[in-house]
Design an enzyme around this catalytic site. Structure first.
Site, PDB file in Angstrom:
ATOM      1  N   LYS A   1     -29.063 -18.189  12.551  1.00  0.00           N
ATOM      2  CA  LYS A   1     -29.326 -18.921  14.129  1.00  0.00           C
ATOM      3  C   LYS A   1     -28.251 -19.202  14.433  1.00  0.00           C
ATOM      4  CE  LYS A   1     -31.227 -22.977  14.030  1.00  0.00           C
ATOM      5  NZ  LYS A   1     -32.483 -24.039  13.582  1.00  0.00           N
TER       6      LYS A   1
ATOM      7  N   LYS B   1     -34.642 -25.816   3.923  1.00  0.00           N
ATOM      8  CA  LYS B   1     -33.668 -26.957   3.629  1.00  0.00           C
ATOM      9  C   LYS B   1     -33.750 -27.225   2.016  1.00  0.00           C
ATOM     10  CE  LYS B   1     -33.696 -28.890   8.042  1.00  0.00           C
ATOM     11  NZ  LYS B   1     -33.670 -30.905   8.679  1.00  0.00           N
TER      12      LYS B   1
ATOM     13  N   LYS C   1     -25.699 -26.514  13.619  1.00  0.00           N
ATOM     14  CA  LYS C   1     -24.710 -27.238  13.136  1.00  0.00           C
ATOM     15  C   LYS C   1     -24.496 -27.546  11.753  1.00  0.00           C
ATOM     16  CE  LYS C   1     -28.286 -30.361  15.074  1.00  0.00           C
ATOM     17  NZ  LYS C   1     -29.187 -31.663  15.289  1.00  0.00           N
TER      18      LYS C   1
HETATM   19  P1  TYM Z   1     -32.624 -29.949  16.344  1.00  0.00           P
HETATM   20  O1  TYM Z   1     -31.848 -31.433  16.220  1.00  0.00           O
HETATM   21  O2  TYM Z   1     -32.723 -29.163  14.624  1.00  0.00           O
HETATM   22  O3  TYM Z   1     -32.152 -29.243  17.465  1.00  0.00           O
HETATM   23  C1  TYM Z   1     -32.636 -30.203  18.822  1.00  0.00           C
HETATM   24  C2  TYM Z   1     -33.143 -28.742  19.722  1.00  0.00           C
HETATM   25  O4  TYM Z   1     -32.332 -27.547  19.939  1.00  0.00           O
HETATM   26  C3  TYM Z   1     -32.665 -26.643  19.482  1.00  0.00           C
HETATM   27  N1  TYM Z   1     -32.001 -25.814  19.193  1.00  0.00           N
HETATM   28  C4  TYM Z   1     -31.507 -24.308  19.211  1.00  0.00           C
HETATM   29  N2  TYM Z   1     -31.765 -23.683  20.556  1.00  0.00           N
HETATM   30  C5  TYM Z   1     -31.692 -22.289  20.628  1.00  0.00           C
HETATM   31  N3  TYM Z   1     -30.457 -22.128  20.127  1.00  0.00           N
HETATM   32  C6  TYM Z   1     -30.218 -22.321  18.354  1.00  0.00           C
HETATM   33  N4  TYM Z   1     -29.906 -21.738  18.161  1.00  0.00           N
HETATM   34  C7  TYM Z   1     -30.973 -23.416  18.699  1.00  0.00           C
HETATM   35  N5  TYM Z   1     -30.550 -24.440  17.598  1.00  0.00           N
HETATM   36  C8  TYM Z   1     -31.628 -25.967  17.960  1.00  0.00           C
HETATM   37  C9  TYM Z   1     -34.148 -27.111  18.933  1.00  0.00           C
HETATM   38  O5  TYM Z   1     -34.763 -25.629  18.924  1.00  0.00           O
HETATM   39  C10 TYM Z   1     -34.414 -28.280  19.455  1.00  0.00           C
HETATM   40  O6  TYM Z   1     -35.502 -28.668  20.066  1.00  0.00           O
HETATM   41  N6  TYM Z   1     -37.401 -31.405  14.709  1.00  0.00           N
HETATM   42  C11 TYM Z   1     -36.850 -31.314  15.847  1.00  0.00           C
HETATM   43  C12 TYM Z   1     -36.465 -32.314  16.132  1.00  0.00           C
HETATM   44  C13 TYM Z   1     -37.775 -33.707  16.550  1.00  0.00           C
HETATM   45  C14 TYM Z   1     -37.702 -33.109  17.300  1.00  0.00           C
HETATM   46  C15 TYM Z   1     -39.238 -34.144  17.296  1.00  0.00           C
HETATM   47  C16 TYM Z   1     -38.344 -31.898  18.438  1.00  0.00           C
HETATM   48  C17 TYM Z   1     -38.049 -34.487  15.416  1.00  0.00           C
HETATM   49  N7  TYM Z   1     -39.071 -35.155  16.798  1.00  0.00           N
HETATM   50  C18 TYM Z   1     -40.169 -33.916  18.458  1.00  0.00           C
HETATM   51  C19 TYM Z   1     -39.215 -31.801  19.808  1.00  0.00           C
HETATM   52  C20 TYM Z   1     -40.397 -32.980  19.499  1.00  0.00           C
HETATM   53  C21 TYM Z   1     -35.278 -30.251  14.960  1.00  0.00           C
HETATM   54  O7  TYM Z   1     -34.441 -30.729  13.738  1.00  0.00           O
HETATM   55  O8  TYM Z   1     -34.430 -30.754  15.600  1.00  0.00           O
END
Ligand code: TYM
Length: 334
Positions: A197, A115, A200
């Protein structure tokens, strides 16, 4: 563990358009696990501001995301679905945990490096300490299990390290959480570049299937997915494009790669890609329909938002007060 029940926490950022990766890697598992735990599903809007956001847009996306959680099948009567920014305990615990986390640990986080490279003009302290806020999210609810995609594993390991360090100093304060990674769909790759990956923030919209894509767009994107010239549907690393499509197909229809190889034995990529597209539509179309219905019901959503924020605050305060006492903050006079 809270109230004698095992606890589950997870969250998603309210930034960008959610992709099929978010759904298959996380949201789908949230729904399947929700009956077995006391659950907290947060729209982590505080994490989103580590990157500059348009305020009106952030507010709108946060509400969309919260509505999507419900549309995906999470009943807000049984699952605590809420905005992170409505529960002040997240920020309060994050500050405390910041004082138990080392710069060297944060420096190793690959998501920070990625990032920071992408947003070189805004490498703020929040971006750096982001994993500590994530640790606070999880530890605040004495969480046993955290369903996430593979990309969040490093943050979860850090969360465990921080919790163990804290417990070693102050006794049994935090439950040590475990990650839950689904059998398929834990790392969905871009349809245009299967070494990356699905994300978004991908600049090429054909690389990602968005949760709100209409059926024709979904089928078209699957048909255009980058594959190879092997002309056989096999689940192996040498065919990353096909492997990714098999993963998507398996996660949508709860099948195994073996079953899929057999199903498409002797068939061409055209047939397979169409079947993958149809499988994705079969999962996303009902979700989109429920989303459209729910979005009309403003009063219902407002009630969910208010009541669940209160519930999350109540549980999070229990942990927070315990932590504050352990580290020596003066007790509150009632
Ligand atoms: P975020 O918002 O980027 O993604 C949300 C969830 O989606 C999963 N994910 C994927 N899984 C499979 N293939 C992909 N291409 C893919 N892209 C995203 C992510 O692994 C995630 O589970 N930091 C976290 C948000 C967060 C969080 C937490 C998660 C904040 N606090 C506490 C769990 C527990 C994030 O940015 O996820």
């Amino acid at each position: 563990m809270l109230d004698g029940k095992k606890t589950l926490f997870s969250g998603m950022q309210a930034t960008g358009n959610l992709t099929l990766g978010n759904y298959l890697g996380a949201l789908k598992n949230w729904v399947s696990l929700s009956d077995d735990y006391l659950t907290f599903y947060s729209v982590v809007d505080m994490h989103s501001i580590t990157i500059r956001q348009d305020p009106a847009e952030l507010r709108k996306r946060a509400r969309t995301l919260l509505t999507l959680y419900i549309a995906a099948g999470l009943d807000p009567e049984k699952n605590c679905i809420y905005y992170q920014s409505h529960v002040s305990g997240h920020a309060e615990l994050a500050w405390i945990l910041n004082c138990f986390t080392y710069m060297g640990e944060l420096n190793r986080m690959t998501q920070f490096k990625d990032k920071a490279a992408k947003h070189a003009d805004n490498i703020n302290a929040g971006l750096f300490t982001y994993p500590v806020l994530m640790a606070a999210d999880i530890l605040l609810y004495q969480t046993d299990v955290v369903p996430v995609g593979i990309d969040q594993m490093q943050h979860l390991e850090l969360t465990r390290d921080i919790a163990i360090r804290f417990n070693n100093l102050y006794g049994d304060v935090f439950t040590i959480p475990e990650a839950y990674i689904g059998k398929s769909g834990a790392k969905i790759m871009s349809l245009q570049d299967p070494s990356k990956k699905m994300s978004k923030s991908d600049e090429n919209p054909n690389g990602s299937i968005y949760l709100m894509d209409d059926p024709d767009t979904i089928i078209r994107k699957c048909k255009r997915a980058v594959t190879d010239s092997e002309a056989c549907v096999r689940y192996r690393d040498e065919q990353p494009g096909i492997k990714n499509l098999i993963d998507i197909y398996c996660a949508c229809l709860n099948k195994t790669p073996d079953e899929v190889e057999r199903e498409f034995d002797g068939k061409g990529y055209g047939d397979f890609k169409l079947a993958v597209g149809e499988a994705v539509v079969s999962v996303l179309k009902p979700l989109q329909d429920r989303f459209a219905d729910l979005s009309k019901n403003k009063d219902y959503l407002d009630k969910v938002i208010k009541e669940n924020a209160e519930k999350a605050s109540w549980y999070s305060n229990k942990t927070l007060r315990k932590v504050q006492k352990k580290i020596g903050f003066p007790e509150r006079i009632r």
